[in-house]
Design an enzyme around this catalytic site. Structure first.
Site, PDB file in Angstrom:
ATOM      1  N   ASP A   1       0.771  -1.166   0.090  1.00  0.00           N
ATOM      2  CA  ASP A   1       0.088   0.078   0.082  1.00  0.00           C
ATOM      3  C   ASP A   1       0.944   1.279   0.034  1.00  0.00           C
ATOM      4  O   ASP A   1       1.711   1.514   0.905  1.00  0.00           O
ATOM      5  CB  ASP A   1      -0.838  -0.081   1.307  1.00  0.00           C
ATOM      6  CG  ASP A   1      -1.618   1.117   1.621  1.00  0.00           C
ATOM      7  OD1 ASP A   1      -2.005   2.147   0.645  1.00  0.00           O
ATOM      8  OD2 ASP A   1      -2.252   1.309   2.817  1.00  0.00           O
TER       9      ASP A   1
ATOM     10  N   SER B   1     -18.249   3.286   5.788  1.00  0.00           N
ATOM     11  CA  SER B   1     -17.521   2.085   5.908  1.00  0.00           C
ATOM     12  C   SER B   1     -16.485   2.368   7.058  1.00  0.00           C
ATOM     13  O   SER B   1     -15.527   1.112   7.441  1.00  0.00           O
ATOM     14  CB  SER B   1     -16.894   1.557   4.659  1.00  0.00           C
ATOM     15  OG  SER B   1     -15.628   2.405   4.427  1.00  0.00           O
ATOM     16  N   HIS B   2     -16.090   3.384   7.794  1.00  0.00           N
ATOM     17  CA  HIS B   2     -15.427   3.554   8.853  1.00  0.00           C
ATOM     18  C   HIS B   2     -15.902   3.101  10.132  1.00  0.00           C
ATOM     19  O   HIS B   2     -16.339   4.009  10.776  1.00  0.00           O
ATOM     20  CB  HIS B   2     -14.809   5.050   8.855  1.00  0.00           C
ATOM     21  CG  HIS B   2     -13.537   5.164   9.357  1.00  0.00           C
ATOM     22  ND1 HIS B   2     -12.931   4.433  10.278  1.00  0.00           N
ATOM     23  CD2 HIS B   2     -12.430   6.197   9.049  1.00  0.00           C
ATOM     24  CE1 HIS B   2     -11.821   4.898  10.758  1.00  0.00           C
ATOM     25  NE2 HIS B   2     -11.189   5.853  10.022  1.00  0.00           N
TER      26      HIS B   2
ATOM     27  N   HIS C   1      -3.679   4.741   6.610  1.00  0.00           N
ATOM     28  CA  HIS C   1      -2.764   4.005   5.649  1.00  0.00           C
ATOM     29  C   HIS C   1      -1.497   4.366   6.311  1.00  0.00           C
ATOM     30  O   HIS C   1      -1.248   5.495   7.082  1.00  0.00           O
ATOM     31  CB  HIS C   1      -2.630   4.569   4.279  1.00  0.00           C
ATOM     32  CG  HIS C   1      -4.182   4.331   3.592  1.00  0.00           C
ATOM     33  ND1 HIS C   1      -4.313   3.277   2.947  1.00  0.00           N
ATOM     34  CD2 HIS C   1      -5.166   4.915   3.582  1.00  0.00           C
ATOM     35  CE1 HIS C   1      -5.499   3.233   2.406  1.00  0.00           C
ATOM     36  NE2 HIS C   1      -5.784   4.249   2.784  1.00  0.00           N
TER      37      HIS C   1
ATOM     38  N   HIS D   1      -1.568   0.575  -5.068  1.00  0.00           N
ATOM     39  CA  HIS D   1      -2.463   1.440  -4.223  1.00  0.00           C
ATOM     40  C   HIS D   1      -2.013   2.964  -3.965  1.00  0.00           C
ATOM     41  O   HIS D   1      -1.835   3.326  -3.033  1.00  0.00           O
ATOM     42  CB  HIS D   1      -2.965   1.135  -2.802  1.00  0.00           C
ATOM     43  CG  HIS D   1      -3.342  -0.397  -2.999  1.00  0.00           C
ATOM     44  ND1 HIS D   1      -3.547  -1.329  -1.834  1.00  0.00           N
ATOM     45  CD2 HIS D   1      -3.662  -1.571  -4.057  1.00  0.00           C
ATOM     46  CE1 HIS D   1      -3.853  -2.440  -2.032  1.00  0.00           C
ATOM     47  NE2 HIS D   1      -3.884  -2.540  -3.506  1.00  0.00           N
TER      48      HIS D   1
END
Length: 631
Positions: free
Chosen positions: A273, A311-312, A446, A468
């Site tokens: 990532d 979605s968090h 991230h 990504h």
């Protein structure tokens, strides 16, 4: 000090090196030439050399690291000398989203993630953007399974479209939370034949000649995993999206032990990532956001409205905890937010009692200082709950002066203007708006550069491909890999469709396959082209002129005056401009008819005459549509 140094040097010469120094250090009594008593000194031998810098700084150390990397061999007794693994990224490179990678070896293929990307201002009218997965459909008979690392849209969003295009239902592997979100998507698309297979960190599944071992990683959504792929040609590690949060909300940390074990076994290629590779620091813990949210909610006077990604789930849990601690009820609004809240509660990933959760229609009966509203709209989407609240268009929620609004997210590149518009609208109403620039109401999910280097150092891959991220993120991550000892010739910054081939002899670039993007426009998938989007952009920026004229081509005559309408054109409502445009078009058509030209030339003449007039008068070039009726 000079005399003392000379005395040491003289003693070293007389005693003959380290052994002499030790004997000399036991007792050294004597007198100076003047008869004075001297002191005893203990001599210590330092056996390591102090490092020295060259003119190139620490280039020597970098060369040492690089040479250490070159000694790694791709050959192994466990490998099939005749096998080749193709790694084919179909999305996720040079963009934030559309993550999708195909792996192909000995007639078998697996797919890692199947995401989408949301449109920006350059895609008017487009709802979603998918990766072009034509290559997967062309080799569908080889496809043994689809592995999903976590439940975010940029990793799952294209699954319904891909699944409907596949002739045979292929098994989809993911954790409980990931499959719960996928199941919701499939229900919306009326897909009933899906084969969803639940996995857990530590599980290993067999997919043709591949095995996929899953390991836990920490991210902004529960149930995130990385995958270690083994096949006859070699081993590939895909980290998925991750960070190294040591105080996670759900207690799940990235599995360092698994990474070390994979390193010992041998990682031929690592895919990692790159989203946050340009951040030079460690990414802050999600727990830091909870502290800030608790403080803001406790001090707020009116309603608190918090917009975040639906979605968090970790963020949603902290919002619920802070609301309950402040004696407030929680309201959820926005289609995706309601759906994900229901799924997360049902699967046990979001904990809040029914007593603390109320419906939006019950708001009128509760004082404003006893409510926290969770909603969608952190990216400024025009139809999102927050945008409708700001514009006074929401069915059940109004905003008043003194209410607090928290935008708990960072705008995705391209969405900054949309977010700013919503913030300004809220400010006009008198809301107290909080975003990342004002307080720690959001942290990334991230890993930053230091975390990425740490993982690279643990794994020690023989080759590396950053994934990504946009081009700048991929390049930054490639530099981190080089700094940690991966040979430059084994670092591959690719574009979508460019493949790599791994074998016992090493890794190299392979052939390029079909790739690109597919637009979802309403019920249309793949029918909208860039030419259509360019026309839409022209319409939105310059307007459109419509010309209709009746002709008799046999007699070469024009029947009456052309009918002209202007929409979105500066001065288009001016009667004098319309009259002049009608005269110009009539004269242009008559001249062209006299020349004996056909319909194509007549349309061009009418179009050019209007373009010429409008450029003279308004310096604009709107789209001109000409319709000729032959009588």
């Amino acid at each position: 000090m000079e005399q003392l140094g000379q005395r040491h040097k003289s003693a070293d010469r007389k005693q003959g090196g380290p052994q002499g120094q030790r004997e000399h250090a036991k007792t050294r009594q004597g007198a100076s030439p003047q008869g004075e008593k001297t002191r005893s000194y203990k001599h210590v031998s330092i056996e390591h050399k102090r490092p020295s810098l060259t003119k190139e700084g620490n280039a020597g150390q970098r060369q040492a690291n690089s040479s250490r990397g070159r000694k790694r061999t791709f050959d192994s007794s466990k490998k099939d000398k005749g096998a080749t693994l193709k790694i084919i990224p179909l999305g996720g490179l040079d963009a934030i989203g559309m993550n999708m990678t195909a792996f192909e070896c000995k007639g078998d293929m697996i797919l890692d993630d199947a995401g989408l990307m949301f449109p920006d201002d350059n895609h008017p009218g487009v709802d979603l953007i998918l990766p072009d997965y034509t290559y997967v459909l062309e080799h569908a008979r080889k496809l043994k399974g689809i592995v999903i690392t976590h439940g975010h849209e940029d990793h799952t969003g294209s699954l319904p479209y891909l699944y409907k295009d596949l002739d045979v239902p292929v098994p989809i592997y993911g954790t409980k939370m990931t499959l719960g979100l996928i199941e919701g998507k499939f229900a919306e698309h009326k897909i009933k034949n899906a084969r969803l297979v639940e996995i857990k960190p530590g599980d290993t599944v067999k997919l043709g000649c591949f095995t996929a071992e899953f390991f836990a990683v920490n991210h902004s959504i529960p149930g995130s995993v990385g995958v270690f792929f083994r096949c006859p040609a070699g081993n590939v590690l895909h980290t998925g999206d991750f960070k190294l949060d040591q105080t996670p909300i759900d207690g799940v940390t990235t599995d360092f032990g698994a990474l070390a074990r994979f390193s010992t076994e041998g990682v031929d290629l690592m895919m990692s990532d790159s989203t946050n590779a340009m951040n030079p620091n460690f990414t802050l813990s999600e727990a830091e956001v909870g502290k800030e949210l608790s403080k803001i909610i406790a001090q707020a006077r009116g309603r608190v409205i918090i917009a975040s990604f639906a979605s968090h789930i970790h963020r949603m849990q902290q919002i619920c905890d802070a609301a309950v601690a402040s004696g407030r009820k929680v309201v959820v609004t926005g289609r995706s937010m309601i759906q994900n809240t229901d799924i997360a509660r049902r699967l046990g990933y979001l904990n809040i009692s029914d007593d603390d959760l109320i419906d939006a229609y019950e708001l009128k009966d509760i004082p404003s200082d006893q409510v926290v509203i969770m909603c969608t709209g952190s990216q400024g989407e025009p139809l999102s709950a927050l945008a409708r609240i700001a514009n006074g268009e929401h069915k059940t929620i109004d905003i008043e002066e003194g209410d607090t609004v928290i935008i708990s997210a960072t705008p995705v590149p391209g969405n900054e203007k949309a977010v700013t518009r919503v913030v300004n609208q809220l400010a006009k109403i008198g809301a107290d708006v909080w975003d990342k620039s004002r307080g720690r109401v959001h942290v990334s999910g991230h890993a930053g550069a230091e975390e990425l280097k740490l993982v690279l150092s643990i794994v020690q891959p023989k080759a590396f491909m950053p994934v990504h991220g946009e081009a700048s993120h991929l390049r930054a991550h490639a530099r981190l890999a080089e700094a940690t000892g991966v040979p430059v010739e084994n670092i591959f910054v690719c574009e979508n469709g460019e493949s790599l081939e791994l074998s016992a002899g090493g890794i190299e670039r392979g052939e390029t396959v079909q790739s690109g993007i597919v637009f979802v426009d309403g019920l249309s998938v793949g029918d909208t082209s860039m030419a259509v989007l360019e026309e839409r952009s022209a319409l939105s920026s310059q307007g459109v002129v419509s010309i209709a004229a009746a002709l008799n081509l046999k007699k070469r005559t024009l029947l009456g005056d052309p009918a002209i309408e202007m929409h979105g054109v500066s001065g288009g409502d001016d009667g004098y401009l319309l009259d002049d445009a009608t005269t110009r078009v009539r004269n242009a058509l008559l001249r062209t008819l006299d020349k004996g030209c056909g319909a194509k030339e007549l349309k061009k003449a009418a179009r050019d005459s209007v373009h010429s007039l409008l450029w003279e008068r308004t310096k604009t070039r709107p789209m001109v549509v000409v319709s000729l009726l032959e009588v």
